[in-house]
Every structure is written in C-alpha cells, then in structure tokens.
Design an enzyme around this catalytic site. Structure first.
Site, PDB file in Angstrom:
ATOM      1  N   GLY A  11       0.828  -1.212   0.000  1.00  0.00           N
ATOM      2  CA  GLY A  11       0.000   0.000   0.000  1.00  0.00           C
ATOM      3  C   GLY A  11       0.856   1.252   0.000  1.00  0.00           C
ATOM      4  N   ARG A  72       1.007  -4.941  -6.146  1.00  0.00           N
ATOM      5  CA  ARG A  72       1.006  -6.220  -5.425  1.00  0.00           C
ATOM      6  C   ARG A  72       1.498  -7.267  -6.417  1.00  0.00           C
ATOM      7  NH1 ARG A  72      -0.878  -4.324  -0.271  1.00  0.00           N
ATOM      8  NH2 ARG A  72      -2.474  -2.818  -0.686  1.00  0.00           N
ATOM      9  N   ASP A 103       4.491  -5.153   6.047  1.00  0.00           N
ATOM     10  CA  ASP A 103       4.814  -6.510   6.456  1.00  0.00           C
ATOM     11  C   ASP A 103       5.124  -7.453   5.278  1.00  0.00           C
ATOM     12  OD1 ASP A 103       4.730  -8.180   8.802  1.00  0.00           O
ATOM     13  OD2 ASP A 103       3.113  -9.230   7.745  1.00  0.00           O
ATOM     14  N   THR A 125       3.665   2.747   5.646  1.00  0.00           N
ATOM     15  CA  THR A 125       2.242   2.397   5.695  1.00  0.00           C
ATOM     16  C   THR A 125       1.510   3.390   6.586  1.00  0.00           C
ATOM     17  OG1 THR A 125       0.630   0.806   6.572  1.00  0.00           O
ATOM     18  CG2 THR A 125       2.833   0.657   7.471  1.00  0.00           C
ATOM     19  N   ASP A 127      -0.984   2.654   8.316  1.00  0.00           N
ATOM     20  CA  ASP A 127      -1.658   1.911   9.387  1.00  0.00           C
ATOM     21  C   ASP A 127      -0.890   1.891  10.709  1.00  0.00           C
ATOM     22  OD1 ASP A 127      -3.650   1.187   7.520  1.00  0.00           O
ATOM     23  OD2 ASP A 127      -2.377  -0.429   6.769  1.00  0.00           O
ATOM     24  N   ASP A 129       1.101  -0.305  11.689  1.00  0.00           N
ATOM     25  CA  ASP A 129       0.938  -1.651  12.268  1.00  0.00           C
ATOM     26  C   ASP A 129       2.196  -2.520  12.160  1.00  0.00           C
ATOM     27  OD1 ASP A 129       0.863  -1.883   9.538  1.00  0.00           O
ATOM     28  OD2 ASP A 129      -0.872  -3.219   9.458  1.00  0.00           O
ATOM     29  N   ARG A 171      -6.364  -0.963   8.843  1.00  0.00           N
ATOM     30  CA  ARG A 171      -6.438  -2.443   8.735  1.00  0.00           C
ATOM     31  C   ARG A 171      -6.789  -3.036  10.111  1.00  0.00           C
ATOM     32  NH1 ARG A 171      -1.896  -5.157   5.062  1.00  0.00           N
ATOM     33  NH2 ARG A 171      -0.522  -4.371   6.694  1.00  0.00           N
TER      34      ARG A 171
HETATM   35  P1  ADP Z   1       2.543  -4.591   2.545  1.00  0.00           P
HETATM   36  O1  ADP Z   1       3.995  -4.603   2.219  1.00  0.00           O
HETATM   37  O2  ADP Z   1       1.988  -3.208   2.594  1.00  0.00           O
HETATM   38  O3  ADP Z   1       2.229  -5.430   3.757  1.00  0.00           O
HETATM   39  P2  ADP Z   1       1.560  -6.748   0.807  1.00  0.00           P
HETATM   40  O4  ADP Z   1       1.266  -7.671   1.926  1.00  0.00           O
HETATM   41  O5  ADP Z   1       0.597  -6.650  -0.315  1.00  0.00           O
HETATM   42  O6  ADP Z   1       1.751  -5.234   1.297  1.00  0.00           O
HETATM   43  O7  ADP Z   1       2.987  -7.155   0.217  1.00  0.00           O
HETATM   44  C1  ADP Z   1       3.583  -6.393  -0.796  1.00  0.00           C
HETATM   45  C2  ADP Z   1       4.334  -7.281  -1.726  1.00  0.00           C
HETATM   46  O8  ADP Z   1       5.386  -7.946  -1.017  1.00  0.00           O
HETATM   47  C3  ADP Z   1       3.523  -8.424  -2.345  1.00  0.00           C
HETATM   48  O9  ADP Z   1       2.746  -8.004  -3.437  1.00  0.00           O
HETATM   49  C4  ADP Z   1       4.627  -9.360  -2.772  1.00  0.00           C
HETATM   50  O10 ADP Z   1       5.220  -8.922  -3.975  1.00  0.00           O
HETATM   51  C5  ADP Z   1       5.642  -9.209  -1.623  1.00  0.00           C
HETATM   52  N1  ADP Z   1       5.448 -10.287  -0.648  1.00  0.00           N
HETATM   53  C6  ADP Z   1       4.391 -10.468   0.179  1.00  0.00           C
HETATM   54  N2  ADP Z   1       4.521 -11.592   0.909  1.00  0.00           N
HETATM   55  C7  ADP Z   1       5.695 -12.165   0.538  1.00  0.00           C
HETATM   56  C8  ADP Z   1       6.406 -13.342   0.930  1.00  0.00           C
HETATM   57  N3  ADP Z   1       5.919 -14.188   1.840  1.00  0.00           N
HETATM   58  N4  ADP Z   1       7.598 -13.598   0.342  1.00  0.00           N
HETATM   59  C9  ADP Z   1       8.100 -12.755  -0.586  1.00  0.00           C
HETATM   60  N5  ADP Z   1       7.472 -11.630  -1.006  1.00  0.00           N
HETATM   61  C10 ADP Z   1       6.291 -11.316  -0.454  1.00  0.00           C
END
Ligand code: ADP
Length: 319
Positions: A11, A72, A103, A125, A127, A129, A171
């Site tokens: 995000g 994403r 995260d 972020t 949030d 969080d 969130r």
């Molecule tokens: P945020 O970083 O805000 O938590 P997301 O959870 O959508 O947002 O994660 C962002 C991007 O990080 C994902 O679209 C993916 O490319 C990468 N990502 C998420 N989880 C994993 C994972 N377990 N291992 C490797 N890359 C990941």
C-alpha cells in the site's frame, strides 16, 4: 558495494517519496550509484529499472504517493519469482536494495537478503501496524487528514444535533482511530484492541445528548466493523439521528506532514548507512525518538502494540 536499488511495495503512503529522495541523496553523497525500480517486486522481476540521479528526486519531498509506483505481486512469495528478480539485479549490477513497504514487503526483503542481496526495509504504511517502531512513514499524514475531516463533521454534527460514526483506516490496528479520536475530540473511540458494548455506548450517547452535548463523534477503526453496520446496531437502542461516514482512501493521499518528511529522511539515510556497513535483512524503526533497526525475522515473531493509553485518556476527557 557500488550500486543500490530502491523500490516501494504494498500500500502507498505519504512520505514514500521523501524516503526515496533520502535514500538516493545519501547514497550519492557516499559515492554510490542508485537505481529506481518501478512497481515494487513486479517491476523488479520485469526489469523496470532505471538510474536515479539527484535531480530525479528534486521537487518530490512534498508530494504524496510514490513516484516509483507500487504494486502487489504475490508471485514474489515463490522462489521462482525471487530468482527472476535476482537475475535482473545481476543484469543491472545492483548489489543491495532498500524496500519501502509493510509486512508483506519485508518478507520479500528478507528473501533477497537470504539470496545474498542485502536488503533493508523501511516502514511505509499509514496503518502504523509494524512492530519495533513507534511510527511508520505516512501515519502522521493520514491521521492529520482524518482529523481535518472530523473537525468538519463536528461543525455539521452540532448544527443538526447529529451523531456521527466515522470509520477510519488502519487495517487490523487501532492506531489511526486512537490518534484521530483524541486529536478530533471524539466522544468515543472503537478499536480492535478493546472490547466494546454497543448498548453501553448507546446509553452514553443518550446521556450525552440529554446533557446538551450536540455533536457526538464516534471514531471507529475499520478493523472492528463497517460504519454502516455500527450505525444499524446503535439505532436498535434509540433514535440518535446517526450518520455513518467512511473516510476511505483520502487518508492515503496528500502532501506528507513535516513529521512524516523528517521521519522518512532520517530512515532513508539510515538504510543506506546500514548497507554501507554490510548489513541486510534489517527493518528500520524509530523508538523513543531514536532511529533503530531490528532483524526482519524478529518482526515476524512480534506483534505491533498501539498506544492504548490514548484510549483511556479519551475515556477520561470525553465525559
Ligand atoms: P505490505 O507490504 O503493505 O504489507 P503486501 O502484503 O501486499 O503489502 O505485500 C507487498 C508485496 O510484497 C507483495 O505483493 C509481494 O510482492 C511481496 N510479498 C508479500 N509476501 C511475501 C512473501 N511471503 N515472500 C516474498 N514476497 C512477499
């Protein structure tokens, strides 16, 4: 190490541009070359990578969003996706990376470090969080936007003697609601971290109205329920002329506040310093006003803790 890459992922949050600028300028100041990567891990795998110089990041610090775009890309959770990303890093001669995100993005950063490409995570972020940091980049701006909206709702609430349920983002975390609630003079703050009883809240609203309180604002964290559902529950216990307002994505936009710009600048510079020290797999934070870093692995075992003293404070100040 000669060349570093930078990407924003997950995000978007106001202040990400300020962080990109800080990483770029600090790296150049230390004699490194910088490459920007568009669209997060998706752009890394696609090779959407280009050199960033000092002028490229001028006139960016005050702008919301991220000029490197975000996306994403769930495929990056698989080893095949990660190896494709590594191929691109090799092709462009990038030795290390800074990733700004939440995260999910930190998982990707850890995987890259395990593959031999030191990667530092910055918490971007709204949030708030993320564990091991008191504040994330974008949080202060989002709260300011929410408070600005709450101030306006106070005006209309008092003119019509209405009760407003204001749903804010965050969130699963209550931080935005806690800060916006206290700063916006809310009657009540509803967060996932604290139980609530709708009947008791209805009683408080009723008593408040009887005592002449003409503008009732209830700040509701999105992680609890939707504002419209909350209103329906409240309406079961009386007619409070309730209106539900969802602030939504406006909270993600706008020019970053001073606090977010300074935080992003400090964190961005620190990320480069860590890479120059040969470190990777770390997440940068701010704790008790000091810039810190922790193993990303430790973050996954920890839970973010919002400042719940704000909840108790609001209970006392809204009587
Ligand atoms: P945020 O970083 O805000 O938590 P997301 O959870 O959508 O947002 O994660 C962002 C991007 O990080 C994902 O679209 C993916 O490319 C990468 N990502 C998420 N989880 C994993 C994972 N377990 N291992 C490797 N890359 C990941």
């Amino acid at each position: 190490m000669k060349r570093i890459g930078i990407l924003t992922s997950g995000g978007d949050a106001p202040g990400m541009n300020a962080a990109i600028r800080a990483v770029t300028r600090r790296a150049i100041d230390k004699g490194l070359e910088v490459f920007g990567i568009n669209y997060g891990y998706a752009g890394l795998v696609a090779g959407d990578i280009f050199p960033l110089n000092s002028e490229d990041v001028s006139d960016r610090i005050q702008r919301g969003g991220t000029f490197l775009y975000s996306a994403r890309y769930p495929e990056f959770a698989n080893v095949e996706g990660q190896l494709k990303g590594i191929e691109q890093l090799k092709k462009f001669g990038i030795d290390a990376l800074v990733v700004i995100g939440g995260d999910g993005s930190y998982h990707g950063a850890l995987r890259l470090t395990e593959h031999g490409y030191n990667t530092i995570g910055l918490p971007g972020t709204i949030d708030n969080d993320i564990p091991f940091t008191d504040f994330t980049i974008g949080f202060d701006t989002a709260v300011s936007t929410a408070v600005d909206a709450i101030d306006k709702l106070h005006d209309t609430a008092s003119s019509h003697e209405r009760t407003f349920v204001v749903e804010v983002m965050g969130r699963g975390a209550g931080d935005v609601a806690l800060w916006a609630g206290v700063a916006g003079g809310a009657q009540k703050i509803i967060v996932p971290e604290r139980d609530f009883d709708i009947k008791e809240i209805a009683q408080e609203v009723k008593e408040g109205r009887e005592q002449g309180n003409k503008n009732m604002i209830i700040v509701l964290a999105e992680g609890v329920m939707h504002a419209e559902d909350f209103k329906k529950e409240l309406d079961k216990y009386g007619d409070f002329d309730t209106r539900a307002t969802v602030l939504g994505h406006v909270q993600r936009g706008g020019s970053p506040t001073v606090k977010d710009r300074v935080l992003a600048s400090k964190m961005g510079a620190h990320a480069v310093d860590l890479l120059l020290d040969g470190k990777g797999g770390l997440a940068v934070g701010i704790e008790n006003n000091k810039i810190t870093s922790h193993d990303i692995l430790d973050l996954f075992d920890s839970k973010h803790k919002p400042d719940l003293s704000l909840y108790d404070l609001n209970e006392s100040l809204s009587r």
